[in-house]
Design an enzyme around this catalytic site. Structure first.
Site: not given
Ligand code: TPP
Ligand code: MG
Lengths: 161, 566
Positions: B51, B113-114, B163, B480
């Site tokens: 979802e 439920f749910q 529902k 990042m």
């Molecule tokens: C759902 C979620 N969890 C954690 C983060 C924290 N976060 C920001 S950038 C990042 C790294 C992303 O890694 P990747 O997709 O490999 O991208 P890259 O920076 O390596 O290009 C994380 C963990 C986030 N923005 N969103």
């Protein structure tokens, strides 16, 4: 600075929790909150006492207005206004203090609304400052229980035509 | 007038609102609405695999088209799975209507439920929401939901449908127009404020236009361009504003903020007048707020009064629709009569300074023999698509490199999660955009981490025969976060390296899609060409320099002039 906001809101389920949720979610204070129906059945009226600098109060008012259910927000403390709060105070009143409690009620124009051999329950109405004064004076005698309404407020009408 | 059961009212409302596609996933509490949709047969339903994907796809559809995106989920876990998608749309002001099934009204509050209080859960991340308790109110609620979602500052609206309500019958009296006494967004800006704004522009020697996502939402890009050109002012954009002003325009300074251009951040720091349009002075833009644009007066145009004066003091607030406000402002400038050359001459010393900043530190990166630089991949992607693709991104370095090195000339061509920064957004959003524009090239620029957050939607894309292209900039890191660890945590790479990553090419093939991989710079162009030319879902994986950083960078909490450069 303390501000008293008067908020008209649609009488819808969830409207109140939208408002309280906004305050907690954005880190604003609620010092007191009073909710009651209005003459118009479809609206509720809320008096909310909050505090913050000008900037925060501006944000609070704007954020409240942004809620779909909020009809109107007025900062009544901006101009002349009347505010009242009520407290019911159950105070220890035994032999030597019974008379003194009554004397104090007299001075502050409180009403005794319930009597028992060892307590008086008194009703006090007024601005918050008055409630505070009464509580301070009754404290040494012994307050057993207290319940307060929170502040309600209304703007004064202009005195000139 | 006709009597209809609630489930059919939903379908009728979708039709009347011009909804041609909805994204969703069924379950016991919403099965009746699904049945009504199936019987009716006129609304295309895209069955997702999670979802969250439905919510992001509806969001991507909305961003690409400007229309309201719609998604559907069942009660309980179905509903909670949409929450990240709803919050993502909320933070970026995206019009969306979300339907969730709910247990029958008689069971609400019983831990049935749910059962989950989705209205309570989503209250802080929807613009408004409803639990329908009376089928007679449903037609009005449906109309209100679409109206609220798309008017004023747009946002997601959720309707929770028990529902029994779906099966109860009532008159279907669908209002043409809605009038809500408690909700009246101000759209028409105050003429006097516009005049005051013009006075500030007249006085200014070093103005800058700071444009945000509001420009795109309000379809105000043409008017923004007119304003910028008529006074020959420089324009910088937020991440959400990219495409709101042509990135290739000579007056564009590119993106500002944490990973903005040196020039844009220097110009913001030295300007004497900020003309903010549909932007909200977010912390990623201002950096340390005390040091932000110390000498600037501020004109702030925004439809949401709460955005104005929230983070910075504003001299001329203009509440209203960006497009109308810009139109009025351009008119005042026209009436004043000064031709562009006069303004240009007036701002010449300012432009000289700006060009000097540009020349000192242009956007750049170091090439290294034998390793693929991610910036190079994005540059090539830009060249090969001639800037004409709809680009979605995931979150992280991949997102920032895309924002920096792809030049967005048109609005609604960059779909990215700005406010919430949701990893996993880009791919489902690309599915939504591709549903809206089957013949356009839609590319998700992804990281190896983010792509795995909604990778299951590959099956959805295959099922719908959507030729979405996924570019994975694979640094084998949560890049990042790793960059922050490198710079501010003595290179302690806590939990940012995966020891297992799937073979993305094989994974694509497993879904019946195509997969290509490039490991050397010489292969980049060819891989892109092959991948972009396919007629089906395709993954292009690029093994990029593992520890490449995104620069410039303003460390969190620092002044925007304290940039770390390449
Ligand atoms: C759902 C979620 N969890 C954690 C983060 C924290 N976060 C920001 S950038 C990042 C790294 C992303 O890694 P990747 O997709 O490999 O991208 P890259 O920076 O390596 O290009 C994380 C963990 C986030 N923005 N969103
Ligand atoms: Mg990565």
């Amino acid at each position: 600075m303390k501000h008293t906001l008067s908020v008209l809101v649609e009488n819808e389920p969830g409207a109140l929790s939208r408002i309280t949720g906004l305050f907690s979610g954005r880190g604003f204070n609620i010092e007191s909150l009073c909710v009651a129906p209005t003459l118009d059945q479809t609206m509720s009226h809320l008096t909310l006492v909050t505090s913050g600098d000008e900037h925060i109060i501006e944000q609070i008012i704007k954020q409240l207005n942004r809620l779909v259910d909020v009809y109107k927000v007025v900062d009544v403390s901006e101009g002349e206004f009347v505010e009242r709060e009520m407290a019911l105070i159950k105070v220890r009143a035994e032999d030597e203090t019974r008379a003194e409690v009554l004397r104090m009620c007299d001075i502050f124009r409180c009403k005794v609304v319930d009597v028992s051999p060892k307590t008086y329950t008194i009703e006090v109405t007024g601005p918050e400052s008055k409630l505070k004064a009464v509580m301070e004076l009754l404290k040494p005698i012994g307050i057993k229980e207290i319940t307060r309404t929170g502040t309600i407020a209304i703007q004064r009408e202009k005195k000139t035509v | 007038m006709t009597k209809l059961p609630g489930k059919q009212m939903v379908v009728e409302a979708l039709k009347r609102e011009g909804v041609d596609v909805v994204f969703g996933f069924p379950g016991g509490a919403i099965i009746d609405v699904y049945d009504a949709m199936e019987k009716d047969g006129s609304i295309k339903h895209v069955l997702v695999r999670h979802e969250q994907g439905a919510a992001h796809a509806a969001d991507g559809y909305a961003r690409a088209t400007g229309k309201v995106g719609v998604c559907i989920a069942t009660s309980g876990p179905g509903a909670t799975n949409t929450v990240t998608g709803i919050a993502t749309a909320y933070m970026d002001s995206i019009p969306m209507v979300v339907f969730t099934g709910q247990v029958p009204t008689s069971l609400i509050g019983n831990d049935a439920f749910q059962e989950v209080d989705i209205v309570g859960i989503t209250r802080p991340c929807t613009k408004h929401n409803y639990l329908v308790k009376d089928v007679h109110k449903l037609p009005t609620i449906l109309k209100e939901a679409f109206y609220i979602a798309s008017s004023g500052r747009p946002g997601p609206v959720l309707i929770d449908l028990p529902k029994d309500i779906q099966n109860q019958v009532a008159e279907f009296d669908y209002p043409d127009k809605i009038n809500l006494r408690s909700y009246n967004p101000v759209v028409e800006p105050h003429t006097r404020q516009i005049e005051r704004a013009f006075k500030l522009i007249e006085k200014s020697k070093q103005p800058i236009i700071y444009a945000g996502g509001g420009v795109i939402i309000a379809n105000a890009h043409k008017e923004l361009r007119k304003l910028a050109e008529s006074i020959y002012a420089p324009v910088t954009m937020t991440l959400m504003g990219l495409g709101g002003f042509p990135g290739t325009h000579e007056q564009s300074l590119g993106m500002l903020g944490m990973h903005g251009t040196y020039c844009a951040n220097m110009a913001m720091a030295n300007t004497d007048l900020i003309i903010a349009v549909g932007a909200r002075f977010d912390d990623r833009v201002t950096g340390k707020i005390e040091a932000f644009a110390p000498n600037a007066s501020i004109i702030h145009i925004d439809i949401d009064p709460t955005s104005i004066q929230k983070n910075v003091k504003v001299d001329v607030p203009i509440v209203g629709d960006c497009r109308r406000a810009l139109k009025k402002l351009v008119k005042v400038i026209k009436e004043d009569g000064r031709p562009q050359e006069v303004w240009k001459e007036k701002f010449q010393p300012w432009w000289d300074q700006i060009r000097a900043w540009e020349a000192r530190h242009p956007l750049t990166y170091k090439k290294e023999p034998g390793v693929i630089k991610p910036q190079y991949v994005i540059e090539k992607l830009y060249e090969l698509t001639k800037g004409k693709a709809i680009i979605t991104t995931e979150v992280g370095q991949n997102q920032m490199w895309t924002a920096q090195f792809y030049k967005f000339d048109e609005p609604r061509t960059l779909l990215t999660s700005g406010g919430l920064g949701t990893m996993g957004y880009g791919f489902p959003a690309a599915i939504g955009a591709q549903m809206a524009f089957p013949n356009k090239l839609v590319v998700d620029v992804a990281g190896d981490g983010s792509i795995q957050m909604c990778i299951q939607e590959m099956a959805t894309a295959m099922e719908q025969k959507l030729p979405v292209k996924i570019i994975i900039l694979n640094n084998q890191f949560l890049g990042m976060v790793r960059q922050w660890q490198e710079l501010f945590y003595d290179r302690r790479y806590a939990a940012t390296e995966f020891s297992v990553t799937p073979d993305f090419v094989k994974l694509a093939e497993a879904y019946g899609a195509k997969g290509f991989r490039a490991t050397k710079p010489e292969e980049v162009e060819d891989t892109l060409k092959k991948g972009l030319e396919t007629d089906c879902l395709t993954i292009m994986e690029f093994a990029i320099a593992r520890e490449e950083g995104v620069f410039p960078m303003v460390p969190a909490g620092k002044a925007t002039t304290e940039m770390l450069l390449v």
